[in-house]
Design an enzyme around this catalytic site. Structure first.
Site, PDB file in Angstrom:
ATOM      1  N   THR A 210     -16.269  13.785   4.015  1.00 33.42           N
ATOM      2  CA  THR A 210     -16.735  13.172   2.778  1.00 33.42           C
ATOM      3  C   THR A 210     -18.252  13.251   2.637  1.00 33.42           C
ATOM      4  OG1 THR A 210     -14.832  11.746   3.013  1.00 33.42           O
ATOM      5  CG2 THR A 210     -16.478  11.070   1.401  1.00 33.42           C
TER       6      THR A 210
ATOM      7  N   ALA B 135     -14.030  21.249  12.158  1.00 29.79           N
ATOM      8  CA  ALA B 135     -12.939  21.550  13.082  1.00 29.79           C
ATOM      9  C   ALA B 135     -11.685  22.043  12.357  1.00 29.79           C
ATOM     10  CB  ALA B 135     -12.600  20.316  13.907  1.00 29.79           C
TER      11      ALA B 135
ATOM     12  N   ASN C 139      -6.963  11.116   1.182  1.00 29.74           N
ATOM     13  CA  ASN C 139      -6.936   9.684   0.865  1.00 29.74           C
ATOM     14  C   ASN C 139      -6.201   9.383  -0.440  1.00 29.74           C
ATOM     15  OD1 ASN C 139      -8.778  10.023  -1.234  1.00 29.74           O
ATOM     16  ND2 ASN C 139     -10.528   9.300  -0.054  1.00 29.74           N
TER      17      ASN C 139
ATOM     18  N   MET D  66      -8.709   6.333  -4.588  1.00 31.29           N
ATOM     19  CA  MET D  66      -9.112   5.142  -5.349  1.00 31.29           C
ATOM     20  C   MET D  66     -10.626   5.107  -5.415  1.00 31.29           C
ATOM     21  SD  MET D  66      -6.400   2.612  -3.516  1.00 31.29           S
ATOM     22  CE  MET D  66      -6.354   1.268  -4.689  1.00 31.29           C
TER      23      MET D  66
ATOM     24  N   HIS E 179      -9.556   2.373   6.520  1.00 29.98           N
ATOM     25  CA  HIS E 179     -10.986   2.268   6.239  1.00 29.98           C
ATOM     26  C   HIS E 179     -11.798   1.849   7.466  1.00 29.98           C
ATOM     27  CE1 HIS E 179      -9.583   1.065   1.895  1.00 29.98           C
ATOM     28  NE2 HIS E 179      -9.453   2.365   2.102  1.00 29.98           N
TER      29      HIS E 179
ATOM     30  N   ALA F 279     -18.998   7.044   7.721  1.00 32.01           N
ATOM     31  CA  ALA F 279     -18.549   5.644   7.655  1.00 32.01           C
ATOM     32  C   ALA F 279     -18.871   4.857   8.929  1.00 32.01           C
ATOM     33  CB  ALA F 279     -17.052   5.593   7.363  1.00 32.01           C
TER      34      ALA F 279
HETATM   35  C1  LIG Z   1      -4.822   7.962   4.231  1.00 34.79           C
HETATM   36  C2  LIG Z   1      -6.161   7.498   3.754  1.00 34.79           C
HETATM   37  C3  LIG Z   1      -6.273   6.887   2.509  1.00 34.79           C
HETATM   38  C4  LIG Z   1      -7.522   6.448   2.060  1.00 34.79           C
HETATM   39  N1  LIG Z   1      -7.642   5.993   0.782  1.00 34.79           N
HETATM   40  C5  LIG Z   1      -8.871   5.801   0.269  1.00 34.79           C
HETATM   41  C6  LIG Z   1      -9.062   5.554  -1.109  1.00 34.79           C
HETATM   42  O1  LIG Z   1      -8.111   5.550  -1.879  1.00 34.79           O
HETATM   43  N2  LIG Z   1     -10.320   5.342  -1.573  1.00 34.79           N
HETATM   44  C7  LIG Z   1     -11.402   5.372  -0.746  1.00 34.79           C
HETATM   45  O2  LIG Z   1     -12.514   5.149  -1.211  1.00 34.79           O
HETATM   46  N3  LIG Z   1     -11.251   5.608   0.571  1.00 34.79           N
HETATM   47  C8  LIG Z   1     -10.029   5.863   1.086  1.00 34.79           C
HETATM   48  N4  LIG Z   1      -9.889   6.185   2.399  1.00 34.79           N
HETATM   49  C9  LIG Z   1     -11.068   6.132   3.273  1.00 34.79           C
HETATM   50  C10 LIG Z   1     -12.061   7.246   3.025  1.00 34.79           C
HETATM   51  O3  LIG Z   1     -11.396   8.440   2.706  1.00 34.79           O
HETATM   52  C11 LIG Z   1     -12.909   7.404   4.302  1.00 34.79           C
HETATM   53  O4  LIG Z   1     -13.536   6.183   4.592  1.00 34.79           O
HETATM   54  C12 LIG Z   1     -13.993   8.442   4.126  1.00 34.79           C
HETATM   55  O5  LIG Z   1     -13.475   9.628   3.595  1.00 34.79           O
HETATM   56  C13 LIG Z   1     -14.651   8.717   5.480  1.00 34.79           C
HETATM   57  O6  LIG Z   1     -15.638   9.694   5.324  1.00 34.79           O
HETATM   58  P1  LIG Z   1     -16.514  10.211   6.544  1.00 34.79           P
HETATM   59  O7  LIG Z   1     -17.523  11.127   5.972  1.00 34.79           O
HETATM   60  O8  LIG Z   1     -16.974   9.049   7.336  1.00 34.79           O
HETATM   61  O9  LIG Z   1     -15.516  10.985   7.503  1.00 34.79           O
HETATM   62  P2  LIG Z   1     -14.382  12.071   7.218  1.00 34.79           P
HETATM   63  O10 LIG Z   1     -14.208  12.283   5.758  1.00 34.79           O
HETATM   64  O11 LIG Z   1     -13.217  11.670   8.003  1.00 34.79           O
HETATM   65  O12 LIG Z   1     -14.997  13.419   7.798  1.00 34.79           O
HETATM   66  C14 LIG Z   1     -15.178  13.706   9.143  1.00 34.79           C
HETATM   67  C15 LIG Z   1     -15.004  15.202   9.333  1.00 34.79           C
HETATM   68  O13 LIG Z   1     -15.535  15.579  10.597  1.00 34.79           O
HETATM   69  C16 LIG Z   1     -14.672  16.497  11.219  1.00 34.79           C
HETATM   70  N5  LIG Z   1     -14.883  16.424  12.661  1.00 34.79           N
HETATM   71  C17 LIG Z   1     -14.639  15.380  13.482  1.00 34.79           C
HETATM   72  N6  LIG Z   1     -14.940  15.698  14.750  1.00 34.79           N
HETATM   73  C18 LIG Z   1     -15.397  16.968  14.738  1.00 34.79           C
HETATM   74  C19 LIG Z   1     -15.867  17.857  15.739  1.00 34.79           C
HETATM   75  N7  LIG Z   1     -15.918  17.509  17.028  1.00 34.79           N
HETATM   76  N8  LIG Z   1     -16.268  19.105  15.372  1.00 34.79           N
HETATM   77  C20 LIG Z   1     -16.213  19.500  14.083  1.00 34.79           C
HETATM   78  N9  LIG Z   1     -15.777  18.684  13.087  1.00 34.79           N
HETATM   79  C21 LIG Z   1     -15.365  17.447  13.415  1.00 34.79           C
HETATM   80  C22 LIG Z   1     -13.294  16.051  10.773  1.00 34.79           C
HETATM   81  O14 LIG Z   1     -12.349  17.083  10.916  1.00 34.79           O
HETATM   82  C23 LIG Z   1     -13.546  15.632   9.328  1.00 34.79           C
HETATM   83  O15 LIG Z   1     -13.372  16.700   8.432  1.00 34.79           O
HETATM   84  C24 LIG Z   1      -8.660   6.606   2.894  1.00 34.79           C
HETATM   85  C25 LIG Z   1      -8.539   7.210   4.142  1.00 34.79           C
HETATM   86  C26 LIG Z   1      -7.308   7.679   4.571  1.00 34.79           C
HETATM   87  C27 LIG Z   1      -7.209   8.352   5.906  1.00 34.79           C
END
Ligand SMILES: Cc1cc2nc3c(=O)[nH]c(=O)nc-3n(C[C@H](O)[C@H](O)[C@H](O)COP(=O)(O)OP(=O)(O)OC[C@H]3O[C@@H](n4cnc5c(N)ncnc54)[C@H](O)[C@@H]3O)c2cc1C
Ligand SMILES: *[C@@H]1O[C@H](CO)[C@@H](O)[C@H](O)[C@H]1NC(C)=O
Ligand SMILES: *[C@@H]1O[C@H](CO)[C@@H](O)[C@H](O)[C@H]1NC(C)=O
Ligand SMILES: *[C@@H]1O[C@H](CO)[C@@H](O)[C@H](O)[C@H]1NC(C)=O
Ligand SMILES: CC(=O)N[C@H]1CO[C@H](CO)[C@@H](O)[C@@H]1O
Length: 667
Positions: free
Chosen positions: A88, A110, A167, A170, A605, A633
């Site tokens: 994200t 990954a 996700n 929302m 979350h 996050a």
């Molecule tokens: C089923 C589900 C429903 C949800 N519904 C909602 C919703 O409706 N509305 C909302 O606002 N939020 C929702 N969320 C939460 C929201 O999507 C997350 O909080 C947010 O996307 C997290 O973003 P991030 O950037 O922290 O991590 P992520 O988006 O998880 O990105 C991390 C990335 O890093 C990569 N990665 C990890 N380790 C490595 C590594 N060692 N080497 C290379 N790459 C790696 C992963 O593959 C991933 O692509 C939901 C989450 C889920 C799982």
């Protein structure tokens, strides 16, 4: 008198078929065969992903091969910025930083491209992506006493776009008081006022003719200029009735709970605003890594590249100089089979390494690279570079537990989940991107403060005896969401055929501000061994007490018009493959609490594992290191009151702007 001739004229003409009779019977047989072939071809064609660049999977093109155990000083291919994870926030940073032709950016992800997954593109099918062998990491929470020894699932996406590709779409800005709370900890640039322009920079809203209903002057007011499109897609009448039932219970019905200008925070009930455009999911990857962005000479996006550790200079403080990565397809080879031989690659960062690997990935990578609690790292043989006791700590997640009702025949969307009856909607989505599969399932929502005495008076539901944990003393502590079908066990169970009904409705409270918190701990120095994810759910009695109140509120809403007359009563399947549902009327609070411990699941979350203040400074730099930041996050020091995707997009936009300015100054 009935005029038959005129009726006949209004009927469509019957096609004349005599010419078919003149064809040989063999040719006639060919017609259905060719028709079938044509249908199969069209379905395959419609189901194939949009043809755009999915990322570089040949890692020799993005890094330099090294031997296992090579010294950290050995350099790889050079870039200014290396982003670890293209989820994200990673997609936002990749796109915005590479707008400056003077900054070269490498993104290592990954997983593969999210658009390759049909169930990621179709909004209503997101729950099919977990558990999933390639689309996610397959994590579970450690079993905990608070959940009666159950191990809860912890879905985390492994693909471009990260969790924004799996996700529930929302779009919620959470409570402004959540960000003012972070600001009050000494991080003024995270205040709601300073983030507001970045919500607008990341999103733009598609005006809808179907919402707001009954209030033509009320416009969904947060409109911006950003690449992430928001709008309203499909809503079932049950979920619309929920909004108005919430109103009748004493909540305010609002056109948009994200309207910071109204000054009301996010309290009230509304229809869910979604990240859906033209019937398809909008992820951070589809919005920010568009073909024109991917084509930039200064941006390299690689897929199937798992980062194994961060490389540091031998200086004080240690400076992040690059990363090591590999192309293993199976993320857990040392657990699930024979260890695969790994080809290791390196890339070097002239300026910064930024972790955008998410709440589990970021602390995991930091720890195996030597940044974490001394004792924990020494136990598994990781040389300690920075003793950072708080890395991996303060893990929290939103917990939820649903209740289900039998709905009046024909009103729910349950039929869409049926493998046979669900086929026409699938064909409709494939052909036109319309219909019930454009639903995000959780079609409406509401936010309340359990400790609000006036609400208790209006609703007639006594306030629970809990501490007010709403952010800033004004934020909500309970959210209600609903779905026009049975949603239990992460959407994996379907009502048994002998359930005695065909239509169902679910409603659930979400514990927005949990007190319990836990840790992500490593048990091996190898990044290919899963960490232990222990959130210590329900270790504080506050949490289960508040969810009990939330369930009672759900029951009250379901028994209030206009929702009540669409429902026939509580659903109690009495089937071994199906969970028992809670009965808040006949059960004691103790029994309800016990039920919650036995059935609650996360609402996806998690936050807090590399948080501001504890591990990071206000510029997202990791304490005790140089040229190393985290932006995902994990940075939230406290659980935010809602859905994190929109806030994360805004935070990443703001950080990208700040970092671009910083790098200009350096040049
Ligand atoms: C089923 C589900 C429903 C949800 N519904 C909602 C919703 O409706 N509305 C909302 O606002 N939020 C929702 N969320 C939460 C929201 O999507 C997350 O909080 C947010 O996307 C997290 O973003 P991030 O950037 O922290 O991590 P992520 O988006 O998880 O990105 C991390 C990335 O890093 C990569 N990665 C990890 N380790 C490595 C590594 N060692 N080497 C290379 N790459 C790696 C992963 O593959 C991933 O692509 C939901 C989450 C889920 C799982
Ligand atoms: C991968 O890229 C390298 C370097 O550009 C090249 O030599 C090699 O042939 C490529 N491998 C494949 C399988 O395309
Ligand atoms: C890129 O760097 C050059 C030389 O330092 C400078 O003149 C130019 O303005 C920079 N471009 C941008 C877009 O910052
Ligand atoms: C409470 O018990 C009665 C009598 O068994 C039953 O009819 C009713 O459905 C129960 N209430 C709920 C909410 O399950
Ligand atoms: C920083 C960097 O690598 N800049 C390059 C961006 O792309 C242009 C065009 O290919 C090059 O000229 C720059 O050197």
């Amino acid at each position: 008198m009935l005029n038959l001739t005129s009726i006949r004229q209004r009927l469509p003409a019957v096609p004349s078929i005599p010419f078919l009779a003149t064809l040989s019977p063999w040719l006639l047989l060919l017609i259905p065969f060719l028709g079938g072939l044509h249908l199969a071809y069209s379905v395959l064609k419609l189901a194939s992903p949009p043809k755009w660049y999915p990322g570089i999977s040949n890692l020799s093109e993005v890094g330099t091969k090294v031997k296992e155990g090579a010294l950290d000083e050995e350099k790889g291919k050079e870039f200014d910025i290396i982003l670890v994870g293209s989820g994200t926030t990673g997609c936002v940073l990749a796109s915005r930083l590479s707008e400056d032709p003077n900054i070269s950016v490498l993104v290592l992800e990954a997983g593969k491209a999210g658009v390759l997954q049909l169930f990621s593109r179709i909004p209503a099918t997101f729950a099919r992506l977990f558990p999933h062998p390639t689309a996610e990491w397959g994590y579970d929470f450690a079993p905990s006493e608070g959940t009666k020894g159950r191990s809860l699932r912890c879905p985390r996406a492994r693909m471009l776009g990260g969790c924004s590709s799996i996700n529930a779409m929302m779009c919620h800005h959470c409570s402004p008081s959540d960000f003012d709370e972070i600001a009050s900890l000494g991080f003024p640039s995270f205040s709601s006022a300073s983030l507001e322009p970045y919500f607008a920079k990341s999103q733009s809203h598609i005006e809808s003719t179907s919402w707001p209903l009954n209030k033509p002057d009320d416009k969904a007011s947060v409109t911006g200029t950003g690449p992430v499109k928001t709008g309203y897609s499909w809503i079932n009448e049950l979920c619309l009735a929920f909004v108005h039932a919430c109103g009748a219970v004493g909540m305010e019905v609002r056109a948009d709970l994200n309207d910071a200008k109204e000054g009301k925070g996010t309290l009230g009930a509304t229809r869910t605003k979604t990240f859906i455009e033209g019937g398809s999911r909008v992820s951070a990857a589809t919005a920010y890594l568009t073909p024109d962005v991917i084509a930039r000479p200064n941006l390299t996006v690689s897929v199937g590249a798992t980062v194994t550790r961060i490389l540091f200079s031998n200086s004080t403080p240690p400076r992040a100089t690059g990363v090591e990565f590999t192309s293993l397809d199976n993320p857990w080879p040392t657990i699930t089979g024979k260890p695969q031989s790994r080809t290791l690659y390196r890339a070097s960062a002239r300026k910064e390494v930024i972790l955008t690997a998410g709440v589990i990935g970021s602390p995991h990578i930091l720890k195996v690279s030597g940044v974490g609690p001394r004792e924990e790292l020494e136990k598994v043989g990781v040389p300690v570079l920075v003793d950072a006791p708080e890395v991996g700590g303060h893990l929290k997640d939103h917990l939820s537990v649903g209740m289900a009702f039998v709905a009046k025949k024909g009103v729910s969307s349950q039929w869409v989940a049926d493998p046979l009856k669900g086929l026409p909607p699938l064909v409709e989505w494939l052909k036109h991107k319309t219909g019930p599969l454009t639903s995000n399932i959780a079609e409406s929502l509401a936010f309340v403060r359990s400790t609000d005495k006036e609400f208790a008076e209006r609703s007639g539901l006594p306030a629970p005896d809990v501490e007010d944990l709403g952010s800033g003393g004004i934020g909500p502590d309970i959210e209600l969401i609903d779905a026009p079908l049975v949603f239990a066990k992460h959407g994996t169970v379907h009502p048994p055929p002998n359930a005695g009904a065909t239509d169902f409705y679910s409603i659930a409270p979400i514990l927005l501000r949990p007190k319990s918190h836990g840790t992500v701990t490593i048990v091996s120095k190898d990044v290919f061994v899963k960490p232990v994810i222990d959130a210590q759910f329900f270790s504080d009695p506050h949490d289960v007490k508040l969810l009990t109140w939330g369930l009672k509120l759900c029951y009250k809403v379901a028994n209030t018009e206009p929702l009540a007359s669409l429902l026939l009563g509580p659903f109690q399947p009495n089937h071994p493959s199906f969970p028992e549902f809670v009965d808040v009327v006949n059960w004691s609070d103790e029994k309800i609490e016990d039920y919650i411990r036995g059935h609650a699941e996360v609402l996806y979350h998690p936050i807090g594992t590399v948080s501001l203040g504890r591990c990071l400074d206000g510029n997202l730099k990791v304490h005790g290191t140089a040229s190393l930041r985290v932006c995902d996050a994990s940075i939230f020091p406290e659980q935010i009151s809602g859905h994190p995707m929109a806030p994360l997009l805004a935070i990443a936009e703001r950080f990208a702007e700040e970092l671009k300015g910083e790098l200009k100054g350096l040049a």
